[in-house]
Design a protein around this motif. Structure first.
Motif, PDB file in Angstrom:
ATOM      1  N   ILE A  42     -61.320  50.360  93.622  1.00 36.05           N
ATOM      2  CA  ILE A  42     -61.394  51.438  92.628  1.00 36.05           C
ATOM      3  C   ILE A  42     -61.801  50.887  91.275  1.00 36.05           C
ATOM      4  CG2 ILE A  42     -59.999  53.095  91.334  1.00 36.05           C
ATOM      5  CD1 ILE A  42     -58.358  53.521  93.924  1.00 36.05           C
ATOM      6  N   LEU A  43     -61.200  49.787  90.863  1.00 32.73           N
ATOM      7  CA  LEU A  43     -61.487  49.221  89.540  1.00 32.73           C
ATOM      8  C   LEU A  43     -62.895  48.630  89.475  1.00 32.73           C
ATOM      9  CD1 LEU A  43     -58.058  47.520  88.746  1.00 32.73           C
ATOM     10  CD2 LEU A  43     -58.873  49.780  88.069  1.00 32.73           C
ATOM     11  N   VAL A  44     -63.297  47.939  90.534  1.00 28.67           N
ATOM     12  CA  VAL A  44     -64.635  47.345  90.549  1.00 28.67           C
ATOM     13  C   VAL A  44     -65.724  48.419  90.531  1.00 28.67           C
ATOM     14  CG1 VAL A  44     -66.235  45.987  91.964  1.00 28.67           C
ATOM     15  CG2 VAL A  44     -63.885  45.206  91.650  1.00 28.67           C
ATOM     16  N   SER A  45     -65.426  49.579  91.094  1.00 29.85           N
ATOM     17  CA  SER A  45     -66.420  50.653  91.173  1.00 29.85           C
ATOM     18  C   SER A  45     -66.653  51.347  89.841  1.00 29.85           C
ATOM     19  CB  SER A  45     -65.993  51.688  92.219  1.00 29.85           C
ATOM     20  OG  SER A  45     -64.840  52.394  91.784  1.00 29.85           O
ATOM     21  N   ILE A  46     -65.796  51.089  88.843  1.00 32.53           N
ATOM     22  CA  ILE A  46     -65.980  51.706  87.523  1.00 32.53           C
ATOM     23  C   ILE A  46     -67.157  51.028  86.827  1.00 32.53           C
ATOM     24  CG2 ILE A  46     -64.934  52.110  85.257  1.00 32.53           C
ATOM     25  CD1 ILE A  46     -62.212  52.111  86.636  1.00 32.53           C
ATOM     26  N   PRO A  47     -68.185  51.757  86.463  1.00 31.81           N
ATOM     27  CA  PRO A  47     -69.359  51.153  85.809  1.00 31.81           C
ATOM     28  C   PRO A  47     -68.987  50.487  84.486  1.00 31.81           C
ATOM     29  CG  PRO A  47     -69.815  53.405  86.535  1.00 31.81           C
ATOM     30  CD  PRO A  47     -68.349  53.207  86.662  1.00 31.81           C
ATOM     31  N   GLU A  48     -69.739  49.488  84.118  1.00 30.75           N
ATOM     32  CA  GLU A  48     -69.474  48.764  82.873  1.00 30.75           C
ATOM     33  C   GLU A  48     -69.521  49.704  81.670  1.00 30.75           C
ATOM     34  OE1 GLU A  48     -68.663  45.384  80.440  1.00 30.75           O
ATOM     35  OE2 GLU A  48     -68.408  45.834  82.575  1.00 30.75           O
ATOM     36  N   GLU A  49     -70.464  50.632  81.692  1.00 32.02           N
ATOM     37  CA  GLU A  49     -70.567  51.593  80.588  1.00 32.02           C
ATOM     38  C   GLU A  49     -69.296  52.425  80.461  1.00 32.02           C
ATOM     39  OE1 GLU A  49     -73.462  55.302  79.145  1.00 32.02           O
ATOM     40  OE2 GLU A  49     -73.907  54.181  80.976  1.00 32.02           O
ATOM     41  N   LYS A  50     -68.747  52.835  81.593  1.00 25.45           N
ATOM     42  CA  LYS A  50     -67.511  53.598  81.589  1.00 25.45           C
ATOM     43  C   LYS A  50     -66.351  52.747  81.097  1.00 25.45           C
ATOM     44  CE  LYS A  50     -64.492  56.816  82.622  1.00 25.45           C
ATOM     45  NZ  LYS A  50     -64.333  58.023  81.764  1.00 25.45           N
ATOM     46  N   TYR A  51     -66.284  51.494  81.542  1.00 25.43           N
ATOM     47  CA  TYR A  51     -65.201  50.617  81.078  1.00 25.43           C
ATOM     48  C   TYR A  51     -65.266  50.436  79.563  1.00 25.43           C
ATOM     49  CZ  TYR A  51     -62.942  46.373  79.581  1.00 25.43           C
ATOM     50  OH  TYR A  51     -62.191  45.471  78.857  1.00 25.43           O
ATOM     51  N   LEU A  52     -66.443  50.242  79.021  1.00 20.91           N
ATOM     52  CA  LEU A  52     -66.582  50.064  77.575  1.00 20.91           C
ATOM     53  C   LEU A  52     -66.117  51.313  76.825  1.00 20.91           C
ATOM     54  CD1 LEU A  52     -70.027  48.214  77.403  1.00 20.91           C
ATOM     55  CD2 LEU A  52     -67.733  47.234  77.115  1.00 20.91           C
ATOM     56  N   ALA A  53     -66.395  52.486  77.388  1.00 22.54           N
ATOM     57  CA  ALA A  53     -65.926  53.737  76.769  1.00 22.54           C
ATOM     58  C   ALA A  53     -64.407  53.826  76.828  1.00 22.54           C
ATOM     59  CB  ALA A  53     -66.565  54.927  77.475  1.00 22.54           C
ATOM     60  N   LEU A  54     -63.819  53.413  77.959  1.00 18.97           N
ATOM     61  CA  LEU A  54     -62.359  53.408  78.087  1.00 18.97           C
ATOM     62  C   LEU A  54     -61.740  52.435  77.092  1.00 18.97           C
ATOM     63  CD1 LEU A  54     -62.031  53.429  81.991  1.00 18.97           C
ATOM     64  CD2 LEU A  54     -61.413  55.292  80.456  1.00 18.97           C
ATOM     65  N   HIS A  55     -62.324  51.260  76.971  1.00 18.26           N
ATOM     66  CA  HIS A  55     -61.805  50.252  76.047  1.00 18.26           C
ATOM     67  C   HIS A  55     -61.844  50.768  74.606  1.00 18.26           C
ATOM     68  CE1 HIS A  55     -62.118  46.611  73.467  1.00 18.26           C
ATOM     69  NE2 HIS A  55     -61.166  46.172  74.286  1.00 18.26           N
ATOM     70  N   LEU A  56     -62.938  51.425  74.242  1.00 16.92           N
ATOM     71  CA  LEU A  56     -63.037  52.002  72.905  1.00 16.92           C
ATOM     72  C   LEU A  56     -61.977  53.088  72.713  1.00 16.92           C
ATOM     73  CD1 LEU A  56     -64.455  52.267  70.184  1.00 16.92           C
ATOM     74  CD2 LEU A  56     -66.093  53.835  71.268  1.00 16.92           C
ATOM     75  N   GLY A  57     -61.769  53.895  73.755  1.00 18.83           N
ATOM     76  CA  GLY A  57     -60.738  54.922  73.678  1.00 18.83           C
ATOM     77  C   GLY A  57     -59.360  54.340  73.456  1.00 18.83           C
ATOM     78  N   VAL A  58     -59.065  53.216  74.113  1.00 19.43           N
ATOM     79  CA  VAL A  58     -57.777  52.547  73.928  1.00 19.43           C
ATOM     80  C   VAL A  58     -57.612  52.103  72.476  1.00 19.43           C
ATOM     81  CG1 VAL A  58     -56.428  50.503  74.524  1.00 19.43           C
ATOM     82  CG2 VAL A  58     -57.530  51.824  76.326  1.00 19.43           C
ATOM     83  N   LYS A  59     -58.659  51.521  71.908  1.00 15.11           N
ATOM     84  CA  LYS A  59     -58.592  51.082  70.515  1.00 15.11           C
ATOM     85  C   LYS A  59     -58.348  52.258  69.570  1.00 15.11           C
ATOM     86  CE  LYS A  59     -61.313  47.971  68.892  1.00 15.11           C
ATOM     87  NZ  LYS A  59     -62.490  47.189  68.456  1.00 15.11           N
ATOM     88  N   LYS A  60     -59.007  53.373  69.849  1.00 12.97           N
ATOM     89  CA  LYS A  60     -58.890  54.533  68.960  1.00 12.97           C
ATOM     90  C   LYS A  60     -57.550  55.256  69.094  1.00 12.97           C
ATOM     91  CE  LYS A  60     -63.023  54.228  67.155  1.00 12.97           C
ATOM     92  NZ  LYS A  60     -63.201  53.919  65.708  1.00 12.97           N
ATOM     93  N   VAL A  61     -56.951  55.227  70.287  1.00 16.03           N
ATOM     94  CA  VAL A  61     -55.698  55.944  70.492  1.00 16.03           C
ATOM     95  C   VAL A  61     -54.506  55.128  70.010  1.00 16.03           C
ATOM     96  CG1 VAL A  61     -54.951  55.145  72.798  1.00 16.03           C
ATOM     97  CG2 VAL A  61     -54.639  57.551  72.149  1.00 16.03           C
ATOM     98  N   GLN A  62     -54.721  53.863  69.726  1.00 18.52           N
ATOM     99  CA  GLN A  62     -53.616  52.969  69.363  1.00 18.52           C
ATOM    100  C   GLN A  62     -52.826  53.474  68.165  1.00 18.52           C
ATOM    101  OE1 GLN A  62     -53.921  48.766  67.462  1.00 18.52           O
ATOM    102  NE2 GLN A  62     -54.089  48.399  69.663  1.00 18.52           N
ATOM    103  N   GLN A  63     -53.509  54.042  67.174  1.00 22.69           N
ATOM    104  CA  GLN A  63     -52.819  54.494  65.955  1.00 22.69           C
ATOM    105  C   GLN A  63     -51.766  55.562  66.243  1.00 22.69           C
ATOM    106  OE1 GLN A  63     -54.794  57.038  63.120  1.00 22.69           O
ATOM    107  NE2 GLN A  63     -56.439  57.588  64.571  1.00 22.69           N
ATOM    108  N   HIS A  64     -51.937  56.284  67.342  1.00 23.21           N
ATOM    109  CA  HIS A  64     -51.011  57.365  67.659  1.00 23.21           C
ATOM    110  C   HIS A  64     -49.753  56.877  68.379  1.00 23.21           C
ATOM    111  CE1 HIS A  64     -54.201  59.937  66.352  1.00 23.21           C
ATOM    112  NE2 HIS A  64     -55.011  59.564  67.328  1.00 23.21           N
ATOM    113  N   PHE A  65     -49.679  55.568  68.664  1.00 27.24           N
ATOM    114  CA  PHE A  65     -48.515  55.012  69.345  1.00 27.24           C
ATOM    115  C   PHE A  65     -47.803  53.957  68.503  1.00 27.24           C
ATOM    116  CE2 PHE A  65     -50.944  56.882  72.735  1.00 27.24           C
ATOM    117  CZ  PHE A  65     -49.976  57.377  73.600  1.00 27.24           C
ATOM    118  N   LEU A  66     -48.050  53.953  67.205  1.00 27.98           N
ATOM    119  CA  LEU A  66     -47.446  52.970  66.310  1.00 27.98           C
ATOM    120  C   LEU A  66     -46.325  53.588  65.489  1.00 27.98           C
ATOM    121  CD1 LEU A  66     -50.613  51.141  64.914  1.00 27.98           C
ATOM    122  CD2 LEU A  66     -48.963  50.242  66.557  1.00 27.98           C
ATOM    123  N   TRP A  67     -45.205  52.847  65.403  1.00 29.10           N
ATOM    124  CA  TRP A  67     -44.122  53.227  64.501  1.00 29.10           C
ATOM    125  C   TRP A  67     -44.373  52.585  63.138  1.00 29.10           C
ATOM    126  CZ3 TRP A  67     -41.129  57.025  65.836  1.00 29.10           C
ATOM    127  CH2 TRP A  67     -40.753  57.221  67.162  1.00 29.10           C
TER     128      TRP A  67
END
Length: 583
Positions: free
Chosen positions: A530-555
């Motif tokens: 499942i993980l290997v089948s995720i295209p690199e472009e999709k992974y990069l979008a997910l990684h960017l999403g993780v960076k952007k959502v981080q501010q909403h999980f900080l105390w």
């Protein structure tokens, strides 16, 4: 002549009575035969067509009437605080791991705990000895049997996967509530007729100015001007960023919260801001000290906060050798106290009240005394009473340092992440042993381990693996929630959530598919594929999403815009708005 006529009438009456007797006798015989061969089907059809029925489960260690996840031992690890026993550990433990020494717990493979569940069934083809059918939402078999006294439905049973059944030949998680189904339930939660059916919607006994203000805010959010790119927000990680922006702005301007002063320390008004249950403590600390939202006059309040710590409740009452049922009764007495002193609870039945609780038991010990409240819970298991649209998920944030919550986490770029997937943790629950069975030491790019050392080197190694991995496996332990999700976000590692029936934090507003991957428990054997089948472009979008959502999980010691404190409060505000309807 007269006597003859009387004799004829008597004979006719006798024959008539005899015929009636025979008719009744034949009718009784038919009913008896039908009862033996066909009546169960008819009766079940009738019941299923016309009314809801309660699906109860076989009693299993019910104790004093409450089906809790764990059996409390008398020696709770020397009566130490859970957070104190684990504050110094990394990697090897999580929120469900924290209770390892305080509870005994066993679970069969792919078996969900029994819960009481209201099911509004539709007509089905029913066998003569009862019915057995699949509830596809909750992933269970429901069996309804004829009452032993012939009075209708006796009980229903939810059969776990490990029980033999001719209808269920696949793992239980095959039938679990999917993310797609949760999205559907979320949309339905804004429908007033669904709300009445699903979580005991309580119409206020009388109108109030705060309710009218909430209704005005709700209409303004739904019909407000669309903003294409709200400042400070990354649109792809939101379901509807414009709507969230309007709702958040109105919350900042209008929301008023009353914090009850009743309740004795340490259970009430004494937050713990470190360890596994830090989320409830941080929220309590920041809410009680807030001057923007908190009001002293309860008549101005839109929401009422019940400021107790589920972790302190568990530890304090455990020291007194009290069990789960008595913890529930403790909360019930508190509700009676505030209901007797104030009129606000009785006006809505508690629907405008909320609690924030992270201990595993909180979801069950609050289900009855605080059933109408908005519950912000870490243990957000949709198969165990969590109600999408009313309750909201509290993120599990393991706080190691109050001054620096991100200590030890570094955001490496995607090109520096050479490991495909990483997991390390104790073998708690039924799922993690399955994960290790399939993937421990199987592939060089799959770093799947058991518990790592708790010394400095072990902690450092754990963080290095997390910071060097593309995907971080967030597998459930005893319960559905885990701090690994937030840890993954902090390290900018894409979370891979393997926890059926878990409702992710801020599900009402965040688009989790933009920064995480959800894998069904039954698909663990296919995890790498499942993980290997995720295209690199999709992974990069997910990684960017993780960076952007981080501010909403900080105390933050002093809350800032869009941070975790405000996101939790907005989730509660949002769900209260969804309940508001014109009178």
């Amino acid at each position: 002549m007269k006597m003859g006529v009387m004799s004829i009438l008597d004979r006719r009456l006798y024959h008539l009575a005899t015929m009636r007797f025979l008719f009744v006798g034949v009718l009784v015989a038919i009913v008896v035969v039908f009862q033996c061969f066909a009546l169960p089907s008819w009766r079940l059809h009738s019941l299923l067509d016309s009314e809801k029925f309660s699906v109860a489960l076989p009693a299993k260690d019910m104790g004093n009437g409450v089906d809790l996840d764990y059996e409390l031992e008398s020696n709770v690890d020397g009566n130490l605080s859970i957070g104190e026993t684990l504050d110094s550990s990394y990697g090897g433990e999580n929120s469900e791991d924290a209770i390892q020494k305080g509870f005994t717990h066993e679970r069969p493979n792919y078996a969900h705990d029994p819960v009481e569940y209201r099911y509004n069934a539709s007509p089905l083809g029913v066998p003569s000895k009862g019915i057995t059918f699949l509830d596809e939402d909750l992933g269970t078999l429901i069996t309804a049997r004829k009452s032993s006294n012939g009075s209708g439905m006796q009980r229903g049973e939810m059969k776990a996967q490990n029980e033999k059944s001719p209808l269920l030949k696949v793992p239980l998680s095959n039938l679990s509530t999917s993310l797609t189904r949760m999205n559907s339930l979320l949309l339905q939660s804004f429908n007033s007729s669904y709300m009445v059916w699903s979580f005991s919607f309580v119409r206020p006994r009388w109108s109030s100015r705060p309710d009218r203000e909430l209704l005005s805010a709700k209409l303004e959010i739904e019909n407000g001007r669309v903003v294409s790119n709200p400042s400070g927000l990354y649109a792809p990680i939101f379901r509807d960023v414009a709507k969230f922006s309007r709702s958040y702005a109105l919350m900042e301007r209008r929301l008023k919260v009353y914090v009850y002063r009743e309740g004795d320390k340490p259970i009430f008004h004494q937050p713990r801001t470190r360890g596994l249950y830090a989320s409830e403590g941080w929220f309590m600390k920041l809410m009680e000290g807030n001057k923007r939202f908190v009001v002293k006059d309860p008549r101005r309040a839109h929401l009422f906060y019940l400021p107790f710590s589920s972790q302190k409740l568990r530890v304090t009452l455990a020291e007194q050798k009290l069990n789960g049922k008595q913890m529930e009764q403790y909360l019930e007495r508190y509700v009676h106290l505030i209901a007797g002193r104030y009129r606000f609870w009785n006006r809505t039945g508690g629907a405008d009240h909320f609690l924030v609780a992270c201990h595993d038991w909180a979801s069950q010990i609050t289900r009855q005394p605080m059933k109408n409240c908005i519950r912000s819970l870490c243990n957000s298991n949709i198969a165990k009473g969590f109600q999408i649209g009313k309750d909201t998920t509290l993120p599990v944030t393991y706080i190691h340092s109050m001054m620096d919550p991100l200590r030890g986490f570094t955001g490496k770029s995607p090109s520096e992440r050479s490991i495909l997937a990483f997991f390390a943790g104790s073998m708690h629950g039924y799922l993690r042993p399955v994960l290790l069975k399939h993937w421990e030491n199987k592939e060089s790019d799959m770093k799947i381990f058991g518990p790592m050392g708790r010394d400095i080197e072990g902690k450092k190694l754990y963080m290095e693996y997390m910071n060097s991995s593309k995907y971080c496996i967030c597998a459930r332990g005893y319960e559905v929630h885990t701090p690994r999700i937030v840890e993954a976000i902090f390290s900018e590692c894409v979370p891979v959530i393997i926890s059926d029936n878990y409702v992710p934090p801020f599900f009402e507003v965040l688009n989790w598919e933009a920064f995480s991957v959800t894998v069904s428990e039954r698909d663990i054997p296919n995890l790498r594929e499942i993980l290997v089948s995720i295209p690199e472009e999709k992974y990069l979008a997910l990684h960017l999403g993780v960076k952007k959502v981080q501010q909403h999980f900080l105390w933050h010691r002093i809350p800032v815009k869009y941070d975790l404190f405000h996101m939790i409060l907005h989730a509660i505000w949002n769900n209260r708005l969804s309940q508001i309807r014109p009178r």
